[in-house]
Design a protein around this motif. Structure first.
Motif, PDB file in Angstrom:
ATOM      1  N   PHE A  78       0.806  -1.221   0.000  1.00  0.00           N
ATOM      2  CA  PHE A  78       0.000   0.000   0.000  1.00  0.00           C
ATOM      3  C   PHE A  78       0.838   1.269   0.000  1.00  0.00           C
ATOM      4  N   LYS A  79       2.142   1.099  -0.199  1.00  0.00           N
ATOM      5  CA  LYS A  79       3.064   2.244  -0.286  1.00  0.00           C
ATOM      6  C   LYS A  79       3.027   3.137   0.950  1.00  0.00           C
ATOM      7  N   GLU A  80       2.819   2.523   2.117  1.00  0.00           N
ATOM      8  CA  GLU A  80       2.882   3.275   3.370  1.00  0.00           C
ATOM      9  C   GLU A  80       4.330   3.681   3.619  1.00  0.00           C
ATOM     10  N   PRO A  81       4.557   4.735   4.378  1.00  0.00           N
ATOM     11  CA  PRO A  81       5.930   5.226   4.564  1.00  0.00           C
ATOM     12  C   PRO A  81       6.844   4.217   5.266  1.00  0.00           C
ATOM     13  N   ALA A  82       8.069   4.160   4.805  1.00  0.00           N
ATOM     14  CA  ALA A  82       9.092   3.298   5.407  1.00  0.00           C
ATOM     15  C   ALA A  82      10.200   4.184   5.959  1.00  0.00           C
ATOM     16  N   THR A  83       9.831   5.072   6.866  1.00  0.00           N
ATOM     17  CA  THR A  83      10.817   5.984   7.435  1.00  0.00           C
ATOM     18  C   THR A  83      11.759   5.234   8.372  1.00  0.00           C
ATOM     19  N   ALA A  84      12.894   5.818   8.603  1.00  0.00           N
ATOM     20  CA  ALA A  84      13.886   5.201   9.479  1.00  0.00           C
ATOM     21  C   ALA A  84      13.308   4.954  10.875  1.00  0.00           C
ATOM     22  N   MET A  85      12.617   5.921  11.428  1.00  0.00           N
ATOM     23  CA  MET A  85      12.071   5.754  12.781  1.00  0.00           C
ATOM     24  C   MET A  85      10.981   4.676  12.809  1.00  0.00           C
ATOM     25  N   ARG A  86      10.199   4.599  11.760  1.00  0.00           N
ATOM     26  CA  ARG A  86       9.161   3.564  11.700  1.00  0.00           C
ATOM     27  C   ARG A  86       9.811   2.177  11.694  1.00  0.00           C
ATOM     28  N   LEU A  87      10.876   2.031  10.917  1.00  0.00           N
ATOM     29  CA  LEU A  87      11.572   0.753  10.850  1.00  0.00           C
ATOM     30  C   LEU A  87      12.288   0.436  12.162  1.00  0.00           C
ATOM     31  N   VAL A  88      12.811   1.441  12.847  1.00  0.00           N
ATOM     32  CA  VAL A  88      13.408   1.233  14.168  1.00  0.00           C
ATOM     33  C   VAL A  88      12.343   0.710  15.136  1.00  0.00           C
ATOM     34  N   CYS A  89      11.172   1.294  15.088  1.00  0.00           N
ATOM     35  CA  CYS A  89      10.086   0.846  15.966  1.00  0.00           C
ATOM     36  C   CYS A  89       9.673  -0.592  15.670  1.00  0.00           C
ATOM     37  N   GLY A  91      11.685  -2.811  14.490  1.00  0.00           N
ATOM     38  CA  GLY A  91      12.797  -3.574  15.056  1.00  0.00           C
ATOM     39  C   GLY A  91      12.656  -3.773  16.558  1.00  0.00           C
ATOM     40  N   LEU A  92      12.154  -2.768  17.248  1.00  0.00           N
ATOM     41  CA  LEU A  92      11.924  -2.899  18.694  1.00  0.00           C
ATOM     42  C   LEU A  92      10.849  -3.943  18.988  1.00  0.00           C
ATOM     43  N   ILE A  93       9.814  -3.965  18.162  1.00  0.00           N
ATOM     44  CA  ILE A  93       8.767  -4.982  18.346  1.00  0.00           C
ATOM     45  C   ILE A  93       9.362  -6.370  18.133  1.00  0.00           C
ATOM     46  N   VAL A  94      10.151  -6.526  17.073  1.00  0.00           N
ATOM     47  CA  VAL A  94      10.785  -7.817  16.790  1.00  0.00           C
ATOM     48  C   VAL A  94      11.693  -8.225  17.949  1.00  0.00           C
ATOM     49  N   SER A  95      12.460  -7.288  18.492  1.00  0.00           N
ATOM     50  CA  SER A  95      13.339  -7.638  19.624  1.00  0.00           C
ATOM     51  C   SER A  95      12.509  -8.038  20.839  1.00  0.00           C
ATOM     52  N   GLY A  96      11.374  -7.417  21.032  1.00  0.00           N
ATOM     53  CA  GLY A  96      10.485  -7.810  22.131  1.00  0.00           C
ATOM     54  C   GLY A  96       9.929  -9.213  21.940  1.00  0.00           C
ATOM     55  N   ILE A  97       9.534  -9.530  20.705  1.00  0.00           N
ATOM     56  CA  ILE A  97       9.033 -10.875  20.404  1.00  0.00           C
ATOM     57  C   ILE A  97      10.117 -11.912  20.684  1.00  0.00           C
ATOM     58  N   LEU A  98      11.320 -11.646  20.188  1.00  0.00           N
ATOM     59  CA  LEU A  98      12.425 -12.587  20.415  1.00  0.00           C
ATOM     60  C   LEU A  98      12.757 -12.703  21.898  1.00  0.00           C
ATOM     61  N   GLY A  99      12.734 -11.596  22.607  1.00  0.00           N
ATOM     62  CA  GLY A  99      12.984 -11.626  24.045  1.00  0.00           C
ATOM     63  C   GLY A  99      11.977 -12.476  24.779  1.00  0.00           C
ATOM     64  N   LEU A 100      10.708 -12.331  24.432  1.00  0.00           N
ATOM     65  CA  LEU A 100       9.673 -13.147  25.072  1.00  0.00           C
ATOM     66  C   LEU A 100       9.844 -14.621  24.728  1.00  0.00           C
TER      67      LEU A 100
END
Length: 108
Positions: A78-89, A91-100
Motif C-alpha cells: 500500500f506504499k505506506e511510509p518506510a521511514t527510518a524511525m518507523r523501521l526502528v520501531c 525492530g523494537l517490536i521484533v526484539s520484544g518478540i524474540l525476548g519473550l
C-alpha cells in the motif's frame, strides 16, 4: 510445537488484518471470506498455542507478529511510509518478540 502453531497464528493475524483493506468495507465477497477465514484460523491457533504457552507471552508474540507483518505488508502493498524511525520501531517490536520467546517462558 506450540511456538510453530503460534507463529502460524501470527501469520493468519497478518492475513486478516491486510485482508480488511481489500474487503472495501466488506463489500467484496472473496476478500471478505478470506478475512473471515484467516481471523477464525488465527484465533483457533492462538487458542491451541496457549494450552502449553503462558497466555501473556503467547498473546504478546501473536500481536507482535501481526503488527510487524501488517506494517511490512502495508509498506510493500500500500506504499505506506518506510521511514527510518518507523523501521526502528518495528525492530523494537521484533526484539520484544524474540525476548519473550527466549527469555520469557519455559514452554517450548
Amino acid at each position: 510445537m506450540a511456538w510453530v502453531i503460534l507463529f502460524i497464528a501470527g501469520l493468519c493475524e497478518v492475513g486478516w488484518a491486510v485482508g480488511l483493506k481489500y474487503t472495501d468495507g466488506f463489500t467484496r465477497l472473496a476478500p471478505t471470506i478470506f478475512t473471515g477465514v484467516t481471523l477464525v484460523a488465527s484465533m483457533a491457533l492462538l487458542g491451541i498455542a496457549v494450552k502449553s504457552l503462558p497466555l501473556g507471552t503467547a498473546y504478546a508474540v501473536w500481536t507482535g507478529i501481526g503488527a510487524v507483518g501488517t506494517v511490512i505488508l502495508g509498506i510493500v502493498l500500500f506504499k505506506e511510509p518506510a521511514t527510518a524511525m518507523r523501521l526502528v520501531c518495528v525492530g523494537l517490536i521484533v526484539s520484544g518478540i524474540l525476548g519473550l520467546k527466549f527469555f520469557g517462558s519455559s514452554g517450548h
